[in-house]
Scaffold this motif. Structure first.
Motif, PDB file in Angstrom:
ATOM      1  N   ILE A   1       4.829   4.003  -7.028  1.00 35.74           N
ATOM      2  CA  ILE A   1       3.801   3.042  -7.449  1.00 35.74           C
ATOM      3  C   ILE A   1       4.177   2.421  -8.784  1.00 35.74           C
ATOM      4  O   ILE A   1       4.081   1.202  -8.965  1.00 35.74           O
ATOM      5  CB  ILE A   1       2.427   3.752  -7.544  1.00 35.74           C
ATOM      6  N   GLU A   2       4.619   3.242  -9.707  1.00 32.11           N
ATOM      7  CA  GLU A   2       4.983   2.731 -11.029  1.00 32.11           C
ATOM      8  C   GLU A   2       6.143   1.755 -10.921  1.00 32.11           C
ATOM      9  O   GLU A   2       6.178   0.730 -11.612  1.00 32.11           O
ATOM     10  CB  GLU A   2       5.326   3.907 -11.963  1.00 32.11           C
TER      11      GLU A   2
ATOM     12  N   THR B   1       0.854  -1.185   0.000  1.00 29.75           N
ATOM     13  CA  THR B   1       0.000   0.000   0.000  1.00 29.75           C
ATOM     14  C   THR B   1       0.889   1.233   0.000  1.00 29.75           C
ATOM     15  O   THR B   1       1.742   1.389   0.878  1.00 29.75           O
ATOM     16  CB  THR B   1      -0.921   0.016   1.235  1.00 29.75           C
ATOM     17  N   VAL B   2       0.720   2.071  -0.984  1.00 32.15           N
ATOM     18  CA  VAL B   2       1.526   3.287  -1.109  1.00 32.15           C
ATOM     19  C   VAL B   2       0.643   4.489  -0.788  1.00 32.15           C
ATOM     20  O   VAL B   2      -0.449   4.631  -1.346  1.00 32.15           O
ATOM     21  CB  VAL B   2       2.105   3.419  -2.529  1.00 32.15           C
ATOM     22  N   CYS B   3       1.130   5.316   0.105  1.00 27.88           N
ATOM     23  CA  CYS B   3       0.382   6.525   0.449  1.00 27.88           C
ATOM     24  C   CYS B   3       0.357   7.466  -0.749  1.00 27.88           C
ATOM     25  O   CYS B   3       1.392   7.752  -1.351  1.00 27.88           O
ATOM     26  CB  CYS B   3       1.036   7.214   1.644  1.00 27.88           C
TER      27      CYS B   3
ATOM     28  N   GLY C   1       5.965  13.718   7.212  1.00 23.50           N
ATOM     29  CA  GLY C   1       7.321  14.244   7.191  1.00 23.50           C
ATOM     30  C   GLY C   1       8.334  13.242   6.695  1.00 23.50           C
ATOM     31  O   GLY C   1       9.484  13.606   6.428  1.00 23.50           O
ATOM     32  N   ASN C   2       7.933  11.991   6.562  1.00 21.82           N
ATOM     33  CA  ASN C   2       8.865  10.935   6.154  1.00 21.82           C
ATOM     34  C   ASN C   2       8.370  10.158   4.948  1.00 21.82           C
ATOM     35  O   ASN C   2       8.668   8.984   4.789  1.00 21.82           O
ATOM     36  CB  ASN C   2       9.103   9.968   7.318  1.00 21.82           C
ATOM     37  N   GLY C   3       7.605  10.821   4.098  1.00 21.26           N
ATOM     38  CA  GLY C   3       7.115  10.113   2.916  1.00 21.26           C
ATOM     39  C   GLY C   3       8.193   9.920   1.887  1.00 21.26           C
ATOM     40  O   GLY C   3       9.252  10.547   1.975  1.00 21.26           O
ATOM     41  N   VAL C   4       8.031   9.077   0.987  1.00 20.95           N
ATOM     42  CA  VAL C   4       6.798   8.367   0.671  1.00 20.95           C
ATOM     43  C   VAL C   4       6.625   7.199   1.649  1.00 20.95           C
ATOM     44  O   VAL C   4       7.568   6.443   1.890  1.00 20.95           O
ATOM     45  CB  VAL C   4       6.828   7.829  -0.781  1.00 20.95           C
ATOM     46  N   SER C   5       5.445   7.079   2.212  1.00 17.93           N
ATOM     47  CA  SER C   5       5.150   6.000   3.141  1.00 17.93           C
ATOM     48  C   SER C   5       4.590   4.804   2.387  1.00 17.93           C
ATOM     49  O   SER C   5       3.735   4.962   1.523  1.00 17.93           O
ATOM     50  CB  SER C   5       4.129   6.461   4.184  1.00 17.93           C
ATOM     51  N   VAL C   6       5.090   3.634   2.727  1.00 16.89           N
ATOM     52  CA  VAL C   6       4.681   2.402   2.062  1.00 16.89           C
ATOM     53  C   VAL C   6       4.421   1.350   3.125  1.00 16.89           C
ATOM     54  O   VAL C   6       5.235   1.175   4.040  1.00 16.89           O
ATOM     55  CB  VAL C   6       5.789   1.896   1.104  1.00 16.89           C
ATOM     56  N   GLN C   7       3.313   0.656   3.018  1.00 17.42           N
ATOM     57  CA  GLN C   7       3.020  -0.455   3.924  1.00 17.42           C
ATOM     58  C   GLN C   7       3.103  -1.757   3.145  1.00 17.42           C
ATOM     59  O   GLN C   7       2.518  -1.902   2.066  1.00 17.42           O
ATOM     60  CB  GLN C   7       1.623  -0.300   4.533  1.00 17.42           C
ATOM     61  N   ILE C   8       3.856  -2.700   3.697  1.00 20.41           N
ATOM     62  CA  ILE C   8       3.964  -4.038   3.107  1.00 20.41           C
ATOM     63  C   ILE C   8       3.554  -5.010   4.195  1.00 20.41           C
ATOM     64  O   ILE C   8       4.235  -5.121   5.219  1.00 20.41           O
ATOM     65  CB  ILE C   8       5.394  -4.315   2.624  1.00 20.41           C
ATOM     66  N   GLY C   9       2.441  -5.684   3.988  1.00 17.63           N
ATOM     67  CA  GLY C   9       1.886  -6.500   5.067  1.00 17.63           C
ATOM     68  C   GLY C   9       1.584  -5.596   6.248  1.00 17.63           C
ATOM     69  O   GLY C   9       0.899  -4.584   6.101  1.00 17.63           O
TER      70      GLY C   9
ATOM     71  N   LEU D   1      -1.291  -4.261  -5.292  1.00 16.69           N
ATOM     72  CA  LEU D   1      -0.764  -2.896  -5.135  1.00 16.69           C
ATOM     73  C   LEU D   1      -1.938  -1.944  -4.966  1.00 16.69           C
ATOM     74  O   LEU D   1      -2.839  -1.914  -5.809  1.00 16.69           O
ATOM     75  CB  LEU D   1       0.063  -2.534  -6.368  1.00 16.69           C
ATOM     76  N   LYS D   2      -1.908  -1.194  -3.854  1.00 15.59           N
ATOM     77  CA  LYS D   2      -3.016  -0.291  -3.575  1.00 15.59           C
ATOM     78  C   LYS D   2      -2.473   1.084  -3.193  1.00 15.59           C
ATOM     79  O   LYS D   2      -1.338   1.220  -2.756  1.00 15.59           O
ATOM     80  CB  LYS D   2      -3.839  -0.802  -2.383  1.00 15.59           C
ATOM     81  N   GLY D   3      -3.315   2.074  -3.334  1.00 18.75           N
ATOM     82  CA  GLY D   3      -3.012   3.402  -2.820  1.00 18.75           C
ATOM     83  C   GLY D   3      -3.803   3.627  -1.548  1.00 18.75           C
ATOM     84  O   GLY D   3      -4.804   2.954  -1.311  1.00 18.75           O
ATOM     85  N   SER D   4      -3.329   4.545  -0.726  1.00 20.76           N
ATOM     86  CA  SER D   4      -4.100   4.868   0.475  1.00 20.76           C
ATOM     87  C   SER D   4      -4.048   6.362   0.728  1.00 20.76           C
ATOM     88  O   SER D   4      -3.171   7.063   0.212  1.00 20.76           O
ATOM     89  CB  SER D   4      -3.566   4.121   1.690  1.00 20.76           C
ATOM     90  N   PHE D   5      -4.965   6.807   1.545  1.00 23.47           N
ATOM     91  CA  PHE D   5      -4.896   8.177   2.010  1.00 23.47           C
ATOM     92  C   PHE D   5      -3.754   8.288   3.002  1.00 23.47           C
ATOM     93  O   PHE D   5      -3.069   7.313   3.293  1.00 23.47           O
ATOM     94  CB  PHE D   5      -6.229   8.582   2.633  1.00 23.47           C
ATOM     95  N   CYS D   6      -3.572   9.458   3.530  1.00 26.79           N
ATOM     96  CA  CYS D   6      -2.441   9.772   4.413  1.00 26.79           C
ATOM     97  C   CYS D   6      -2.259   8.718   5.502  1.00 26.79           C
ATOM     98  O   CYS D   6      -3.205   8.318   6.172  1.00 26.79           O
ATOM     99  CB  CYS D   6      -2.672  11.138   5.040  1.00 26.79           C
ATOM    100  N   MET D   7      -1.009   8.279   5.671  1.00 28.46           N
ATOM    101  CA  MET D   7      -0.660   7.327   6.720  1.00 28.46           C
ATOM    102  C   MET D   7      -0.123   8.037   7.959  1.00 28.46           C
ATOM    103  O   MET D   7       0.452   7.407   8.848  1.00 28.46           O
ATOM    104  CB  MET D   7       0.384   6.334   6.201  1.00 28.46           C
TER     105      MET D   7
END
Ligand code: FES
Length: 92
Positions: free
Chosen positions: A21-22, A5-7, A48-56, A38-44
């Motif tokens: 994402i690409e 999941t990519v913010c 201040g530390n983006g890009v934020s990515v969640q894996i599991g 692969l999904k997008g999400s709203f703000c995580m």
């Protein structure tokens, strides 16, 4: 199925979320087609530390497009192969 999941909140978007994402999309198609969602999400709430990515269950901070391949190889592929759990981590 592993989920990335990519913010795509405004801060992460400005820091390159689209390119991240690409990058993941290209790697998934090439190396793990049908095995990674692969999904997008709203703000995580780590703007201040983006890009934020969640894996599991794990959140990765400050992921740049140049980091995508190493994150994919170190964290996504092992999860696909169920070789590794992933401790929560804000850095990759
Ligand atoms: S915009 Fe991505 S963490 Fe807030």
């Amino acid at each position: 199925m592993v989920t990335i999941t990519v913010c795509v909140g405004s801060s992460c978007f400005l820091r390159g979320a689209s390119q991240v994402i690409e990058g993941f999309r290209t790697l998934i198609e090439r190396e793990a087609p049908g095995l990674v969602e692969l999904k997008g999400s709203f703000c995580m709430e780590r703007c201040g530390n983006g890009v934020s990515v969640q894996i599991g269950d794990c959140i990765f901070a400050d992921v740049r497009v140049e980091d995508v391949e190493s994150v994919f190889r170190e964290h996504v592929l092992p999860a696909v192969e169920k070789k590794a759990g992933c401790a929560p981590n804000v850095n990759h």
